[in-house]
Design a protein around this motif. Sequence first.
Motif, PDB file in Angstrom:
ATOM      1  N   LYS A  40       0.835  -1.208   0.000  1.00  0.00           N
ATOM      2  CA  LYS A  40       0.000   0.000   0.000  1.00  0.00           C
ATOM      3  C   LYS A  40       0.869   1.257   0.000  1.00  0.00           C
ATOM      4  O   LYS A  40       0.556   2.239  -0.681  1.00  0.00           O
ATOM      5  CB  LYS A  40      -0.922   0.014   1.219  1.00  0.00           C
ATOM      6  N   GLN A  79       0.753   4.169  -2.812  1.00  0.00           N
ATOM      7  CA  GLN A  79       0.487   5.563  -2.462  1.00  0.00           C
ATOM      8  C   GLN A  79       1.574   6.472  -3.038  1.00  0.00           C
ATOM      9  O   GLN A  79       1.282   7.539  -3.585  1.00  0.00           O
ATOM     10  CB  GLN A  79       0.457   5.737  -0.942  1.00  0.00           C
ATOM     11  N   ARG A  80       2.802   6.048  -2.907  1.00  0.00           N
ATOM     12  CA  ARG A  80       3.912   6.870  -3.389  1.00  0.00           C
ATOM     13  C   ARG A  80       3.949   6.949  -4.913  1.00  0.00           C
ATOM     14  O   ARG A  80       4.312   7.973  -5.475  1.00  0.00           O
ATOM     15  CB  ARG A  80       5.228   6.360  -2.813  1.00  0.00           C
ATOM     16  N   GLU A 120       1.302   6.905  -6.838  1.00  0.00           N
ATOM     17  CA  GLU A 120       0.240   7.854  -7.182  1.00  0.00           C
ATOM     18  C   GLU A 120       0.688   9.291  -6.905  1.00  0.00           C
ATOM     19  O   GLU A 120       0.431  10.192  -7.706  1.00  0.00           O
ATOM     20  CB  GLU A 120      -1.031   7.530  -6.405  1.00  0.00           C
ATOM     21  N   SER A 121       1.358   9.494  -5.777  1.00  0.00           N
ATOM     22  CA  SER A 121       1.848  10.832  -5.437  1.00  0.00           C
ATOM     23  C   SER A 121       2.887  11.302  -6.438  1.00  0.00           C
ATOM     24  O   SER A 121       2.856  12.457  -6.884  1.00  0.00           O
ATOM     25  CB  SER A 121       2.462  10.836  -4.038  1.00  0.00           C
TER      26      SER A 121
END
Length: 153
Positions: A60, A64-65, A67-68
Amino acid sequence: MDLRTRITAALKQAMKDKDAKRLSTLRLINAAIKDRDIALRGEGNENGVDDAGVLTILGKMVKQRQESARAYEEGGRLDLSEAERAEIKVIEDFLPKQLSETEVETAVDDAIAKVDASSIRDMGKVMGELKSRYTGQMDFGAVGPMVKDRLSA
């Protein structure tokens, strides 16, 4: 050596090496694991997160990273995107090797055969089988449509 022990050892080594960027990422990993431990204690599980749970947390964090980093690139903030990508590399040190496209296809076929899936209604069983065996080794967001295609054909 379990994942927690490896992460703790890497954290200590980063402190000794005075590697601030790696150290901050390792601290984020530890914090995420401890948060999950606390949540599990609230549910009555005193043992805490096992290795499979840690792999899920790490997966996860990578997602997340990614997407960032993509959002930062679209916004023209390449410096922030590079920082996210550097964190991804640290996190991936603790994840198992990602399966190749061919290996993913073979794993999907094997899972379909193992649970004797015949229709799209069996997709949950197939995904459950894949997640139990390949957590951290494949992108389940990409695998889902592949399973759906195979079951609807």
